[in-house]
Enzyme design. Structure first.
Site, PDB file in Angstrom:
ATOM      1  N   ASN A  11       0.883  -1.170   0.000  1.00 45.49           N
ATOM      2  CA  ASN A  11       0.000   0.000   0.000  1.00 45.49           C
ATOM      3  C   ASN A  11       0.920   1.219   0.000  1.00 45.49           C
ATOM      4  O   ASN A  11       1.639   1.456   0.980  1.00 45.49           O
ATOM      5  CB  ASN A  11      -0.839  -0.039   1.274  1.00 45.49           C
ATOM      6  CG  ASN A  11      -2.223   0.549   1.139  1.00 45.49           C
ATOM      7  OD1 ASN A  11      -2.937   0.631   2.124  1.00 45.49           O
ATOM      8  ND2 ASN A  11      -2.646   0.945  -0.039  1.00 45.49           N
ATOM      9  N   ASN A  51      -7.255  10.201  -0.811  1.00 44.67           N
ATOM     10  CA  ASN A  51      -7.274   9.076  -1.731  1.00 44.67           C
ATOM     11  C   ASN A  51      -6.634   9.485  -3.052  1.00 44.67           C
ATOM     12  O   ASN A  51      -6.449  10.678  -3.331  1.00 44.67           O
ATOM     13  CB  ASN A  51      -8.710   8.603  -1.982  1.00 44.67           C
ATOM     14  CG  ASN A  51      -9.229   7.696  -0.885  1.00 44.67           C
ATOM     15  OD1 ASN A  51      -8.479   6.906  -0.314  1.00 44.67           O
ATOM     16  ND2 ASN A  51     -10.514   7.802  -0.592  1.00 44.67           N
ATOM     17  N   CYS A  68      -6.745   5.849   7.128  1.00 44.18           N
ATOM     18  CA  CYS A  68      -6.022   4.818   6.380  1.00 44.18           C
ATOM     19  C   CYS A  68      -4.983   4.208   7.320  1.00 44.18           C
ATOM     20  O   CYS A  68      -4.061   4.899   7.762  1.00 44.18           O
ATOM     21  CB  CYS A  68      -5.355   5.432   5.155  1.00 44.18           C
ATOM     22  SG  CYS A  68      -4.319   4.281   4.222  1.00 44.18           S
ATOM     23  N   ASN A  73     -15.452   0.201   1.618  1.00 45.45           N
ATOM     24  CA  ASN A  73     -14.401  -0.703   1.176  1.00 45.45           C
ATOM     25  C   ASN A  73     -14.943  -2.128   1.255  1.00 45.45           C
ATOM     26  O   ASN A  73     -15.724  -2.456   2.148  1.00 45.45           O
ATOM     27  CB  ASN A  73     -13.164  -0.549   2.061  1.00 45.45           C
ATOM     28  CG  ASN A  73     -12.653   0.881   2.064  1.00 45.45           C
ATOM     29  OD1 ASN A  73     -12.058   1.342   1.107  1.00 45.45           O
ATOM     30  ND2 ASN A  73     -12.915   1.596   3.149  1.00 45.45           N
ATOM     31  N   GLU A 122     -10.822  -0.948  -2.664  1.00 43.16           N
ATOM     32  CA  GLU A 122     -10.855   0.295  -1.891  1.00 43.16           C
ATOM     33  C   GLU A 122     -11.608   1.394  -2.615  1.00 43.16           C
ATOM     34  O   GLU A 122     -11.320   1.704  -3.779  1.00 43.16           O
ATOM     35  CB  GLU A 122      -9.434   0.788  -1.587  1.00 43.16           C
ATOM     36  CG  GLU A 122      -8.731   0.013  -0.492  1.00 43.16           C
ATOM     37  CD  GLU A 122      -7.560   0.775   0.098  1.00 43.16           C
ATOM     38  OE1 GLU A 122      -7.764   1.931   0.542  1.00 43.16           O
ATOM     39  OE2 GLU A 122      -6.439   0.243   0.096  1.00 43.16           O
ATOM     40  N   ARG A 123     -12.581   1.986  -1.921  1.00 44.36           N
ATOM     41  CA  ARG A 123     -13.255   3.155  -2.471  1.00 44.36           C
ATOM     42  C   ARG A 123     -12.245   4.302  -2.529  1.00 44.36           C
ATOM     43  O   ARG A 123     -11.293   4.360  -1.742  1.00 44.36           O
ATOM     44  CB  ARG A 123     -14.459   3.537  -1.613  1.00 44.36           C
ATOM     45  CG  ARG A 123     -14.084   4.022  -0.217  1.00 44.36           C
ATOM     46  CD  ARG A 123     -15.266   4.587   0.528  1.00 44.36           C
ATOM     47  NE  ARG A 123     -14.820   5.182   1.784  1.00 44.36           N
ATOM     48  CZ  ARG A 123     -15.595   5.912   2.576  1.00 44.36           C
ATOM     49  NH1 ARG A 123     -16.852   6.134   2.253  1.00 44.36           N
ATOM     50  NH2 ARG A 123     -15.123   6.414   3.701  1.00 44.36           N
ATOM     51  N   CYS A 162      -4.713  -3.144   2.705  1.00 46.20           N
ATOM     52  CA  CYS A 162      -5.528  -2.085   3.310  1.00 46.20           C
ATOM     53  C   CYS A 162      -5.517  -2.294   4.819  1.00 46.20           C
ATOM     54  O   CYS A 162      -6.028  -3.303   5.310  1.00 46.20           O
ATOM     55  CB  CYS A 162      -6.952  -2.127   2.763  1.00 46.20           C
ATOM     56  SG  CYS A 162      -8.075  -0.967   3.574  1.00 46.20           S
ATOM     57  N   GLY A 163      -4.948  -1.343   5.546  1.00 44.36           N
ATOM     58  CA  GLY A 163      -4.775  -1.506   6.989  1.00 44.36           C
ATOM     59  C   GLY A 163      -6.073  -1.506   7.772  1.00 44.36           C
ATOM     60  O   GLY A 163      -6.283  -2.357   8.649  1.00 44.36           O
ATOM     61  N   THR A 164      -6.983  -0.569   7.478  1.00 48.04           N
ATOM     62  CA  THR A 164      -8.268  -0.577   8.179  1.00 48.04           C
ATOM     63  C   THR A 164      -9.081  -1.810   7.773  1.00 48.04           C
ATOM     64  O   THR A 164      -9.865  -2.330   8.562  1.00 48.04           O
ATOM     65  CB  THR A 164      -9.069   0.707   7.895  1.00 48.04           C
ATOM     66  OG1 THR A 164      -9.190   0.896   6.471  1.00 48.04           O
ATOM     67  CG2 THR A 164      -8.406   1.922   8.536  1.00 48.04           C
TER      68      THR A 164
END
Length: 260
Positions: free
Chosen positions: A13, A65, A74, A169, A187-188, A197-199
């Site tokens: 990422n 983004n 993020c 997401n 991811e949106r 994607c961490g979250t």
């Protein structure tokens, strides 16, 4: 105008990092942010992050983004920003910083960053998926054919079909072992699959524990860009002391000519 930047990545990422403590970056210029994130005409990244001064904490995180718009939290970006702050000697090893979703505590040892995420008090369990917010909204859905899944196509269907313009997401998950899962994420904002994607990884770990797929409070999540760890405590009020742990590395730094 020459703009100095740093490029960081956390399990694939990737982010353009800019030291904006002097407040020189034109924050409302969405076209500039989108250009800098463009992989053919700009630097190339999943997002852009500004490091700014903050009166109550070590620094402030402002996240965009790749479409040029400011967005929700993020996780991998936060970990990379901690590494960037450590590189700039804004911090030394441990930190507290402010992001769009509130205060975060973090520590860094070598390339490994441990980032405390916000508490999660609610997980909405649906028939075929779970929905929760880990700083950003996440749809978590178990699949059996993760490797062969067209994540971009199927993620886009769900992102718009269920969640409309605001979107969510979308995470597709496969269990590998008792406390090991693999995930691929649409991811949106990026509007495509990303390497990590961490979250999203955080959301997967909590959803899998909440649904009884794992009993462990330390979960390993494999992404296309590498492995992350999520540690947490379950209480009567929900999930607390949630930590996202993994590498964050400087890729390169440079200057780029931009219109002022």
């Amino acid at each position: 105008m020459k703009l100095q930047f740093f490029k960081y990545q956390g399990t694939g990422n990737d982010f353009v990092m800019i030291d904006n403590r002097q407040e020189t970056f034109p924050k409302s210029n969405t076209k500039l942010v989108a250009f800098l994130c463009d992989r053919k005409f700009g630097i190339g990244a999943d997002g852009l992050i500004l490091l700014e001064n903050d009166g109550a904490s070590d620094f402030k995180m402002v996240y965009y983004n790749s479409d040029g718009n400011q967005s929700s939290m993020c996780g991998n970006g936060g970990r990379c920003l901690v590494a960037f702050a450590n590189h700039l000697e804004v911090i030394k090893g441990e930190t507290t910083f402010i992001a769009v979703d509130g205060l975060h505590h973090a520590s860094i040892t070598g390339d490994m960053v441990s980032l405390q995420m916000q508490d999660v008090s609610e997980i909405n369990e649906k028939e075929h998926y779970d929905f929760l917010n880990t700083g950003s909204p996440h749809h978590v859905q178990i699949v059996s054919n993760l490797q062969d899944l067209d994540v971009s196509k199927e993620g886009k269907k769900l992102r718009y079909g269920i969640y409309g313009k605001e979107g969510s997401n979308i995470n597709f998950v496969q269990q590998e072992d008792q406390a090991v899962f693999s995930v691929r994420t649409y991811e949106r904002g990026v509007e495509d699959e990303t390497l990590s994607c961490g979250t999203g990884v955080t959301a997967v770990a909590l959803a899998m524990h909440n649904s009884g797929k794992t009993q462990s409070n330390q979960v390993a999540i494999g992404t296309l860009g590498g492995e992350l760890q999520v540690k947490f405590n379950k209480t009567k009020e929900g999930y607390k002391e949630i930590f996202l742990i993994g590498p964050a590395k400087l890729v390169f730094k440079g200057e780029i000519d931009v219109e002022p």
